[in-house]
Motif scaffolding. Structure first.
Motif, short mmCIF file in Angstrom:
data_model
loop_
_atom_site.label_atom_id
_atom_site.label_comp_id
_atom_site.label_asym_id
_atom_site.label_seq_id
_atom_site.Cartn_x
_atom_site.Cartn_y
_atom_site.Cartn_z
N ALA A 54 34.48 -27.81 5.02
CA ALA A 54 34.41 -27.61 3.57
C ALA A 54 34.09 -26.15 3.27
CB ALA A 54 33.36 -28.53 2.97
N ARG A 82 26.31 -27.88 7.92
CA ARG A 82 26.47 -29.31 7.65
C ARG A 82 27.92 -29.68 7.36
NH1 ARG A 82 22.45 -31.06 3.26
NH2 ARG A 82 21.11 -30.12 4.84
N TYR A 83 28.61 -28.80 6.60
CA TYR A 83 29.99 -29.08 6.21
C TYR A 83 30.88 -27.87 6.55
CZ TYR A 83 27.47 -32.44 3.23
OH TYR A 83 26.64 -33.42 2.76
N LYS A 114 30.61 -31.89 -3.48
CA LYS A 114 30.38 -30.78 -2.55
C LYS A 114 30.53 -29.43 -3.25
CE LYS A 114 31.44 -32.73 2.02
NZ LYS A 114 31.96 -34.07 1.71
#
Length: 221
Positions: A101, A97-98, A149
């Motif tokens: 990150a 998803r990230y 996050k």
């Protein structure tokens, strides 16, 4: 000749006597490598794989991509597969998803283990150095990817089986609770000191861990 043989026998006997003791001593030193980051270049290759699948198949949801990558890395045990399979399922989903990150999360892991080694001479398990490691990991993540996050990735890392005890003899559930608490403390410190360098952050976290009024917790010295 007889003298040399006698000396050799004495050395062998001494080695036999010492070896079991050294094994026992090693067994009493518990090291926490749960936050050991992967080689950044290798981790970047893994993220590239995720990105390629997402770009080639924009219709795939996260679950489908997870299934594909799991299949890709089922037959191998080294390198990229080793990195992927060391992640919890929740961490894998966040990597999908990230992805960018996730790269920074891995950077923060490497910072955490390096600074813990620098401050304590080791990366311990369930002790003060463990509290420091989780604290600085979350502080650095907060600076790099934001508090929200950082919490997602830190919590996902603890999403694992907690039945039984860790190698230090304490329940895995107690370790999880300790880590979740220290993660939260680290994020608060990171948010309050978001301009700090890595060295400055290490000093801030270390001073907090060593303070009599510290918010950090650990299971044993």
């Amino acid at each position: 000749m007889k003298k040399n043989l006698k000396q050799l026998v004495m050395v062998l006997i001494l080695a036999i006597m010492i070896f079991p003791a050294s094994v026992r001593a090693e067994g009493n030193n518990c090291f926490g490598d749960d936050l050991k980051g992967a080689d950044q270049e290798a981790f970047s290759t893994l993220i590239d794989e995720i990105q390629c699948i997402k770009e080639a198949h924009p219709e795939f949801n996260d679950e489908r991509i997870l299934e594909i990558i799991d299949q890709n890395h089922t037959k191998f045990e080294r390198g990229i597969s080793d990195i992927w399979n060391s992640l919890t399922d929740s961490e894998k989903k966040l990597c999908i998803r990230y992805p960018f990150a996730a790269l920074k999360v891995n950077t923060a892991k490497n910072i955490a283990t390096s600074k813990t080694e620098s401050k304590f001479g080791m990366n311990g398990l369930g002790d003060r150095s463990d509290a420091f490691r989780h604290g600085i990991w979350n502080a650095e993540m907060t600076i790099l990817i934001g508090k929200e996050k950082a919490e997602l990735f830190a919590t996902a890392h603890e999403d694992k089986d907690v039945t039984g005890n860790e190698s230090d003899g304490y329940p895995k559930a107690a370790h999880r609770d300790m880590d979740l608490h220290n993660n939260a403390v680290g994020r608060e410190i990171g948010e309050d000191n978001n301009k700090a360098t890595e060295e400055e952050m290490a000093d801030i976290i270390y001073n907090e861990v060593m303070s009599p009024e510290t918010q950090f917790v650990w299971l044993h010295e």
